[in-house]
Design a protein around this motif. Structure first.
Motif, PDB file in Angstrom:
ATOM      1  N   ILE A 203       0.827  -1.212   0.000  1.00 51.29           N
ATOM      2  CA  ILE A 203       0.000   0.000   0.000  1.00 51.29           C
ATOM      3  C   ILE A 203       0.861   1.261   0.000  1.00 51.29           C
ATOM      4  O   ILE A 203       0.607   2.211  -0.747  1.00 51.29           O
ATOM      5  CB  ILE A 203      -0.949  -0.005   1.226  1.00 51.29           C
ATOM      6  CG1 ILE A 203      -1.942  -1.161   1.105  1.00 51.29           C
ATOM      7  CG2 ILE A 203      -1.678   1.327   1.345  1.00 51.29           C
ATOM      8  CD1 ILE A 203      -2.845  -1.302   2.307  1.00 51.29           C
ATOM      9  N   SER A 204       1.896   1.255   0.837  1.00 53.51           N
ATOM     10  CA  SER A 204       2.694   2.470   0.985  1.00 53.51           C
ATOM     11  C   SER A 204       3.596   2.724  -0.217  1.00 53.51           C
ATOM     12  O   SER A 204       3.856   3.883  -0.554  1.00 53.51           O
ATOM     13  CB  SER A 204       3.555   2.382   2.249  1.00 53.51           C
ATOM     14  OG  SER A 204       4.479   1.309   2.164  1.00 53.51           O
ATOM     15  N   LYS A 205       4.059   1.663  -0.886  1.00 54.54           N
ATOM     16  CA  LYS A 205       4.961   1.869  -2.018  1.00 54.54           C
ATOM     17  C   LYS A 205       4.310   2.693  -3.120  1.00 54.54           C
ATOM     18  O   LYS A 205       4.892   3.682  -3.597  1.00 54.54           O
ATOM     19  CB  LYS A 205       5.444   0.526  -2.559  1.00 54.54           C
ATOM     20  CG  LYS A 205       6.500   0.652  -3.649  1.00 54.54           C
ATOM     21  CD  LYS A 205       7.004  -0.713  -4.080  1.00 54.54           C
ATOM     22  CE  LYS A 205       8.080  -0.580  -5.162  1.00 54.54           C
ATOM     23  NZ  LYS A 205       8.592  -1.909  -5.588  1.00 54.54           N
ATOM     24  N   PRO A 206       3.076   2.335  -3.569  1.00 54.20           N
ATOM     25  CA  PRO A 206       2.438   3.196  -4.586  1.00 54.20           C
ATOM     26  C   PRO A 206       2.156   4.604  -4.075  1.00 54.20           C
ATOM     27  O   PRO A 206       2.310   5.580  -4.821  1.00 54.20           O
ATOM     28  CB  PRO A 206       1.133   2.448  -4.898  1.00 54.20           C
ATOM     29  CG  PRO A 206       1.365   1.044  -4.471  1.00 54.20           C
ATOM     30  CD  PRO A 206       2.267   1.136  -3.291  1.00 54.20           C
ATOM     31  N   VAL A 207       1.743   4.710  -2.794  1.00 53.13           N
ATOM     32  CA  VAL A 207       1.451   6.037  -2.241  1.00 53.13           C
ATOM     33  C   VAL A 207       2.714   6.877  -2.170  1.00 53.13           C
ATOM     34  O   VAL A 207       2.716   8.070  -2.502  1.00 53.13           O
ATOM     35  CB  VAL A 207       0.804   5.904  -0.852  1.00 53.13           C
ATOM     36  CG1 VAL A 207       0.618   7.274  -0.218  1.00 53.13           C
ATOM     37  CG2 VAL A 207      -0.532   5.176  -0.947  1.00 53.13           C
ATOM     38  N   ILE A 208       3.829   6.240  -1.746  1.00 56.91           N
ATOM     39  CA  ILE A 208       5.109   6.960  -1.704  1.00 56.91           C
ATOM     40  C   ILE A 208       5.520   7.376  -3.109  1.00 56.91           C
ATOM     41  O   ILE A 208       6.051   8.472  -3.332  1.00 56.91           O
ATOM     42  CB  ILE A 208       6.190   6.079  -1.045  1.00 56.91           C
ATOM     43  CG1 ILE A 208       5.868   5.883   0.452  1.00 56.91           C
ATOM     44  CG2 ILE A 208       7.573   6.696  -1.204  1.00 56.91           C
ATOM     45  CD1 ILE A 208       6.795   4.918   1.160  1.00 56.91           C
ATOM     46  N   GLY A 209       5.257   6.475  -4.092  1.00 56.37           N
ATOM     47  CA  GLY A 209       5.561   6.819  -5.483  1.00 56.37           C
ATOM     48  C   GLY A 209       4.763   8.019  -5.957  1.00 56.37           C
ATOM     49  O   GLY A 209       5.285   8.911  -6.635  1.00 56.37           O
TER      50      GLY A 209
ATOM     51  N   ASP B 278      -3.795  -3.509 -10.185  1.00 54.63           N
ATOM     52  CA  ASP B 278      -5.135  -3.063 -10.585  1.00 54.63           C
ATOM     53  C   ASP B 278      -6.098  -3.181  -9.415  1.00 54.63           C
ATOM     54  O   ASP B 278      -6.836  -4.157  -9.271  1.00 54.63           O
ATOM     55  CB  ASP B 278      -5.636  -3.899 -11.774  1.00 54.63           C
ATOM     56  CG  ASP B 278      -4.786  -3.707 -13.016  1.00 54.63           C
ATOM     57  OD1 ASP B 278      -4.316  -2.575 -13.232  1.00 54.63           O
ATOM     58  OD2 ASP B 278      -4.576  -4.694 -13.742  1.00 54.63           O
ATOM     59  N   ASP B 279      -6.104  -2.198  -8.560  1.00 52.19           N
ATOM     60  CA  ASP B 279      -7.040  -2.128  -7.444  1.00 52.19           C
ATOM     61  C   ASP B 279      -7.344  -0.661  -7.180  1.00 52.19           C
ATOM     62  O   ASP B 279      -7.168   0.186  -8.065  1.00 52.19           O
ATOM     63  CB  ASP B 279      -6.482  -2.837  -6.201  1.00 52.19           C
ATOM     64  CG  ASP B 279      -5.129  -2.274  -5.779  1.00 52.19           C
ATOM     65  OD1 ASP B 279      -4.668  -1.293  -6.410  1.00 52.19           O
ATOM     66  OD2 ASP B 279      -4.536  -2.794  -4.812  1.00 52.19           O
ATOM     67  N   GLU B 280      -7.803  -0.345  -5.966  1.00 52.86           N
ATOM     68  CA  GLU B 280      -8.134   1.042  -5.666  1.00 52.86           C
ATOM     69  C   GLU B 280      -6.911   1.950  -5.776  1.00 52.86           C
ATOM     70  O   GLU B 280      -7.003   3.084  -6.265  1.00 52.86           O
ATOM     71  CB  GLU B 280      -8.727   1.136  -4.249  1.00 52.86           C
ATOM     72  CG  GLU B 280     -10.108   0.518  -4.100  1.00 52.86           C
ATOM     73  CD  GLU B 280     -10.057  -0.992  -3.949  1.00 52.86           C
ATOM     74  OE1 GLU B 280      -8.935  -1.548  -3.941  1.00 52.86           O
ATOM     75  OE2 GLU B 280     -11.130  -1.614  -3.823  1.00 52.86           O
TER      76      GLU B 280
END
Length: 377
Positions: free
Chosen positions: A113-119, A142-144
């Protein structure tokens, strides 16, 4: 049966009595631990006593609803402690294992979860610090979170497009302002005997500024029955031509539109009803796809038109380009009015000279007549 209980070291004594409280079977490992059976019988069923790591319990024996006897057990809790410790140890193991699994799962979820948000945060930081709208956030699944990444990238793309459009708009405005300043300055000489050089320079400047292949000026005749090309500039050939005549009776919709509208912005000139009359005989043969025309007005009346004719793919005329075309039409109108004023001033000076000459001649004549009458010859 009681003898078989010897194999259980935790039991100290077991007794069974009848309904009167008379003990008829007994097993005792430690006689000192043997209690009065009558007293135990009186306590009734379900009585449990724990003391000094020992326990004793009394059970009533029933046949239906009738009590027929009593069972008494006593023993030591050391084996119970072992069992309890065993269960506690098992529970602790389960707790520790569950905690470990929870940590592993939480780390996995945190990373996923945090990796995409950090990206996303890093990408937003790059855009904010450098103003680089070409960067995009990486999509990991491919999710939220993936949908959030797609929405973010689409937003950045829109901002990039709007920023580019704004930059292009600013650049066009700056170039258009420079062109108008040049046209309205004294760098364009007005020769009333021949306005072609001044008109030609305006058309060349307009063509270069608008990136348009053909720019022309057309003027009405006195009866407004036709318009005649005063100057047509072709950018690719760097040539000027004139003389073509378009009769109003052949293009009634176009001539009516000239009188009613400030701008004719025909993106698809061949299908636009305002300009489609020219399609077969003018637009198609010359490869003209888009037209932008602005009437040249004098004292509120249309005296001609300036035409921007685009060759190639259909072109959408922007609002600033339409305003620029109107400004060029106004500059042509000012040029024509200035030329008329200069010519009127020249004619007035010539009449003044003629009147002065006539006044001088008449004066000389009157003087001569006066002298002759007085007999001074």
């Amino acid at each position: 049966i009681l003898v078989n209980l010897k194999g259980n070291p935790a039991l100290l004594s077991v007794s069974v009595g009848d309904k009167a409280g008379v003990k008829f079977a007994n097993y005792t490992r430690a006689p000192k631990d043997s209690a009065s059976f009558n007293a135990l019988h009186e306590k009734g069923a379900g009585d449990l006593t724990i003391m000094n790591k020992k326990f004793s319990i009394t059970y009533s024996i029933f046949d239906g609803k009738e009590r027929i006897g009593t069972l008494f057990l006593s023993g030591e809790l050391y084996e119970m402690d072992a069992i309890i410790f065993k269960y506690i140890r098992g529970a602790l193991f389960i707790l520790l294992f569950g905690a470990l699994v929870s940590v592993v799962i939480s780390v996995f979820l945190q990373r996923s979860i945090s990796k995409p948000v950090i990206g996303l945060a890093k990408t937003a930081s790059i855009i904010a610090d450098k103003g680089d709208y070409s960067v995009r956030a990486d999509k990991f699944r491919d999710d939220e979170i993936g949908e959030l990444t797609d929405s973010f990238n689409q937003m950045v793309l829109k901002i990039q497009t709007q920023s580019r459009d704004l930059s292009d708009f600013s650049a066009r405005l700056e170039e258009q302002n420079r062109a108008l300043q040049h046209i309205m300055s004294n760098s364009i000489d007005i020769n009333t005997d021949n306005l072609s050089p001044a008109i030609g320079e305006i058309l060349e400047t307009a063509s270069s500024t608008m990136r348009t292949e053909r720019v022309s000026v057309w003027l009405y005749d006195e009866l407004k029955s036709y318009i005649q090309c005063r100057d047509l500039y072709q950018n690719s050939k760097k040539t000027h031509t004139d003389g073509v005549i378009l009769n109003a009776k052949d293009y009634p919709r176009y001539f009516k539109t000239l009188d009613l509208n400030r701008i004719i912005n025909a993106d698809d000139a061949n299908s636009d009803p305002r300009t489609s009359e020219f399609s077969e005989g003018y637009l198609t043969p010359l490869g003209i796809t888009s037209m932008l025309d602005a009437p040249i007005r004098k004292a509120g009346n249309s005296i001609g038109v300036i035409c921007f004719e685009h060759v190639g793919l259909i072109r959408s005329w922007t609002l600033d380009e339409q305003l620029f075309a109107g400004a060029i039409a106004d500059s042509i109108s000012i040029l024509l009015e200035t030329a008329e004023r200069i010519e009127a001033e020249r004619l007035l000076r010539e009449k003044d000279k003629q009147l002065t000459s006539i006044y001088d001649t008449v004066g000389d004549l009157l003087f001569s007549l006066s002298v002759e009458k007085d007999g001074r010859y």
